[in-house]
Enzyme design. Structure first.
Site, PDB file in Angstrom:
ATOM      1  N   ARG A 246       0.872  -1.181   0.000  1.00 40.92           N
ATOM      2  CA  ARG A 246       0.000   0.000   0.000  1.00 40.92           C
ATOM      3  C   ARG A 246       0.903   1.223   0.000  1.00 40.92           C
ATOM      4  O   ARG A 246       1.943   1.242   0.674  1.00 40.92           O
ATOM      5  CB  ARG A 246      -0.889   0.039   1.249  1.00 40.92           C
ATOM      6  N   GLU A 275      -2.674   8.125  -4.353  1.00 37.38           N
ATOM      7  CA  GLU A 275      -2.987   7.200  -5.433  1.00 37.38           C
ATOM      8  C   GLU A 275      -4.328   7.602  -6.011  1.00 37.38           C
ATOM      9  O   GLU A 275      -5.283   7.713  -5.239  1.00 37.38           O
ATOM     10  CB  GLU A 275      -3.060   5.772  -4.871  1.00 37.38           C
ATOM     11  N   HIS A 296      -0.998   0.342  -9.710  1.00 38.99           N
ATOM     12  CA  HIS A 296      -1.633  -0.612  -8.788  1.00 38.99           C
ATOM     13  C   HIS A 296      -2.235  -1.801  -9.553  1.00 38.99           C
ATOM     14  O   HIS A 296      -3.449  -2.042  -9.512  1.00 38.99           O
ATOM     15  CB  HIS A 296      -2.701   0.100  -7.944  1.00 38.99           C
TER      16      HIS A 296
HETATM   17  C1  GLV Z   1      -4.706  -5.035  -4.090  1.00 43.48           C
HETATM   18  O1  GLV Z   1      -3.946  -4.196  -3.714  1.00 43.48           O
HETATM   19  C2  GLV Z   1      -5.523  -5.793  -3.213  1.00 43.48           C
HETATM   20  O2  GLV Z   1      -5.590  -5.500  -2.013  1.00 43.48           O
HETATM   21  O3  GLV Z   1      -6.179  -6.733  -3.720  1.00 43.48           O
END
Ligand code: GLV
Length: 336
Positions: A246, A275, A296
């Site tokens: 994260r 983000e 991401h």
């Molecule tokens: C992606 O970051 C998730 O938490 O699936």
């Protein structure tokens, strides 16, 4: 609740999950490219009298959302991470929370390695060099970077994704260190099957000794800003930092300063704070020489996204039917 229960889905997840939900429920889907606002989610849940909510990691699911429909019995997030869902508020209301652990560990580990290799071997810069028609000849000093084989890989957080990332180091004959709250003998045994002798060290030692540091911790209070200026200063000036966990686990300003001062070599980020990271963000001045960013996409293989869609559908079904969820975030967070 009378008639067929309704499920609200905050984005077009893969069809396989939507089809499964449609077999049993009325399903309404937000089909915008950007996430719906919280107000919109609240008004849809209320209007539909929804029994289930399928959300993404970009939706904040707080008390206001959880209270929007009196019939809401389950929230299923299309992610392994559940830091965007107020679990205590859900538990208080008896609302189950599903998520998608397990299926995305290997896929996310692949992406961590894609970033690691990209940063070490400078493939993004190489591609830009060729695309800009700057490739004039074979260059003895052109785009040199550190070796990956025989180097030391430091895994911060040896959970499922951390272990899957560590496993891949066997082929590169790397030394593996890991840090975390406590040693994980069962994970070490798993890695030993791949010929890896993963050593538990404290975080400072890991940062000082690793050529590559890969972050695999969930976002909780103790991990927010886990990598700040003191930690970056402990790393070597050639070290490469990889973050697929994260964005908030790394202090963005501290990373910006460390990259500018040459305190670390490079960073490969699949997650950022903020983000999305706007292209005019100060951090971006380090790209592509010292920074590579992807949007991401850790779990973004077609197969994994399909499996995640099936899992959120299965969690939603279980929640609506009043059965234990196959993957409960409340249970996995140790709150049950
Ligand atoms: C992606 O970051 C998730 O938490 O699936």
């Amino acid at each position: 609740m009378t008639g067929t229960p309704t499920v609200y889905v905050t984005r077009t997840i893969p069809e396989i999950g939507l089809d499964r939900l449609r077999e049993r429920y009325e399903v309404a889907v937000w089909d915008g490219k950007l996430p719906p606002t919280k107000e919109h989610i609240v008004s849809m849940l209320a209007e539909l009298d929804a029994a289930g909510l399928v959300c993404l990691l970009s939706d904040e699911i707080d008390a206001e959302v959880l209270d929007a429909s009196p019939d809401l019995s389950v929230v299923s997030t299309f992610s392994v991470g559940y830091d965007h869902v107020h679990l205590a508020a859900a538990a208080e209301r008896g609302i189950a929370v599903g998520h998608t652990p397990g299926v995305l560990a290997e896929t996310t580990a692949d992406l961590a390695w894609a970033l690691l290799l990209t940063c070490a071997r400078r493939t993004v810069e190489g591609h830009a060099h060729v695309a800009a028609d700057e490739w004039e000849t074979w260059g003895p000093r052109l785009l040199t970077g550190p070796d990956v084989h025989d180097a030391t890989l430091g895994i911060v957080g040896l959970g499922e994704i951390g272990t899957a990332t560590a496993k891949r180091a066997a082929g590169f004959e790397m030394d593996v260190r890991y840090s975390g709250r406590s040693p994980k003998p069962e994970r070490e045994a798993e890695l030993a099957e791949f010929g890896l002798d993963a050593t538990y060290v404290d975080r400072d030692e890991l940062l000082a000794e690793s050529d590559f540091v890969s972050l695999h911790v969930p976002l909780v209070e103790e991990t927010e800003g886990l990598i700040g200026s003191a930690e970056l200063q402990r790393m070597s000036e050639d070290a490469i930092l990889i973050n697929t966990s994260r964005g908030e686990v790394v202090d963005t300003d501290a990373l910006d300063t460390a990259l500018a001062a040459g305190q670390i070599g490079r960073a490969g980020l699949d997650v950022t704070d903020p983000e999305p990271l706007p292209a005019d963000h100060p951090l971006f001045r380090h790209a592509p020489e010292r920074l590579v960013v992807t949007p991401h996409i850790g779990s973004a293989s077609t197969g994994t996204r399909n499996r995640m869609a099936e899992m959120v559908a299965a969690c939603t079904e279980a929640g609506i039917e009043g059965e234990p969820l196959p993957h409960s975030a409340i249970r996995d967070a140790g709150m049950e």
